[in-house]
Write a protein that holds these residues in place. Structure first.
Motif, PDB file in Angstrom:
ATOM      1  N   PRO A 108     -36.849-129.668 -20.303  1.00  0.00           N
ATOM      2  CA  PRO A 108     -35.466-129.902 -19.879  1.00  0.00           C
ATOM      3  C   PRO A 108     -34.421-129.261 -20.788  1.00  0.00           C
ATOM      4  O   PRO A 108     -33.370-128.833 -20.311  1.00  0.00           O
ATOM      5  CB  PRO A 108     -35.353-131.432 -19.903  1.00  0.00           C
ATOM      6  N   THR A 111     -32.669-125.902 -20.096  1.00  0.00           N
ATOM      7  CA  THR A 111     -31.556-125.804 -19.153  1.00  0.00           C
ATOM      8  C   THR A 111     -30.295-125.306 -19.850  1.00  0.00           C
ATOM      9  O   THR A 111     -29.471-124.623 -19.239  1.00  0.00           O
ATOM     10  CB  THR A 111     -31.286-127.179 -18.508  1.00  0.00           C
ATOM     11  N   HIS A 128     -35.291-124.295 -11.314  1.00  0.00           N
ATOM     12  CA  HIS A 128     -34.458-125.435 -11.689  1.00  0.00           C
ATOM     13  C   HIS A 128     -34.594-126.527 -10.633  1.00  0.00           C
ATOM     14  O   HIS A 128     -34.428-126.277  -9.443  1.00  0.00           O
ATOM     15  CB  HIS A 128     -32.986-125.046 -11.814  1.00  0.00           C
ATOM     16  N   THR A 140     -33.165-141.349 -17.653  1.00  0.00           N
ATOM     17  CA  THR A 140     -33.024-140.969 -19.061  1.00  0.00           C
ATOM     18  C   THR A 140     -32.959-142.205 -19.946  1.00  0.00           C
ATOM     19  O   THR A 140     -33.566-142.248 -21.029  1.00  0.00           O
ATOM     20  CB  THR A 140     -31.763-140.106 -19.260  1.00  0.00           C
ATOM     21  N   TYR A 169     -25.996-134.540 -21.034  1.00  0.00           N
ATOM     22  CA  TYR A 169     -26.072-134.029 -19.661  1.00  0.00           C
ATOM     23  C   TYR A 169     -24.850-133.160 -19.351  1.00  0.00           C
ATOM     24  O   TYR A 169     -24.972-132.066 -18.794  1.00  0.00           O
ATOM     25  CB  TYR A 169     -26.155-135.198 -18.686  1.00  0.00           C
TER      26      TYR A 169
END
Length: 263
Positions: A108, A111, A128, A140, A169
């Motif tokens: 992750p 990203t 993705h 999360t 995020y």
């Protein structure tokens, strides 16, 4: 992952690892086995200090590790080059181990590293998977509740973890939306988690086709066996109240709009 030893001593260390692993992953109750794939970020952390995952041990410095080794903010060119060298070293070993096959990585934190990855591997292909941001937030939190008590040497307050989840995020996706334009045409596919779960094999065929990857028909039986083996798996059911939804949307509204999820 034992990146230093897996070429020469894999059999010995694999048995040691296998005998000490729990049967299930603490965050989602899926099986945990030494032969299963894991995020290469664990290997980067074992090989070097240049990994966000060191923050699991020192959660009071999670933001420090995130900004330095995911976003690479305030990091010297020398450190960036050292990180690249570690990554290349790991992938060379993996490529050698599997006789030159294409390497599939799932991490992750990548990203937020599109530009850096393209500098290192210019012809990389990217898959993705987006998911309803509300579910991402709750998932999360479930991950952090499982990981931090098991690994951390420090106590961190609920409010601090919550703030970091929202910030991570937000920062990682603002970076992703900016840098994904750098990916050469035909080297990026974006899929929805919800569709992938409903039609896993069909979605994988689309991925192979859109990215120009050969070998789907040969791999298809293995994909079907995996799906069949997990057909009774029931993912965790999340509940969320309106106040939490408002908090999430106020921070991540841009991602809802970009991915087409409803408020």
């Amino acid at each position: 992952m034992g990146p230093w030893v897996f070429l020469g001593s894999e059999k010995i260390f694999k048995e040691v690892v296998r005998n000490h692993l729990p049967e299930k992953r603490p965050m989602d109750d899926l099986e945990m086995e030494a032969d299963l794939p894991y995020e290469e970020e664990y290997a980067i952390g074992n090989l070097s200090p240049y990994s966000f995952y060191h923050g699991w041990y020192f959660p009071k410095k999670l933001d420090y590790y995130f900004r330095r080794y995911v976003l690479f903010e305030g990091v010297s060119d020398e450190i960036i080059e050292k990180w690249k060298q570690v990554y290349i070293y790991l992938l060379k070993k993996m490529t050698y181990r599997y006789n030159g096959k294409m390497v599939l990585l799932k991490s992750p934190v990548n990203t937020g590293r599109i530009k850096l990855l393209l500098e290192t591997f210019p012809d990389s292909k990217f898959i993705h998977i987006c998911r309803d941001p509300y579910k991402v937030y709750l998932s999360t939190w479930r991950l952090y509740k499982a990981i931090l008590p098991a690994f951390s040497f420090q106590h961190v307050e609920y409010e601090d973890v919550d703030r970091l989840i929202l910030e991570f995020y937000k920062n990682i996706y603002k970076r992703y939306f900016k840098e994904k334009r750098l990916i050469p045409k035909g080297n990026l596919i974006e899929i929805r988690y919800e569709e992938f779960v409903k039609k896993p094999v069909e979605t994988l065929e689309t991925v192979y086709t859109k990215l120009g990857i050969k070998g789907f028909e040969q791999a298809k039986p293995a994909f079907k066996r995996y799906v069949k083996a997990h057909e009774n798996y029931k993912p965790y059911t999340y509940k969320i109240d309106e106040d939490v939804k408002k908090k999430i949307y106020s921070e991540w509204g841009f991602a809802f709009k970009e991915f087409g999820y409803t408020k």
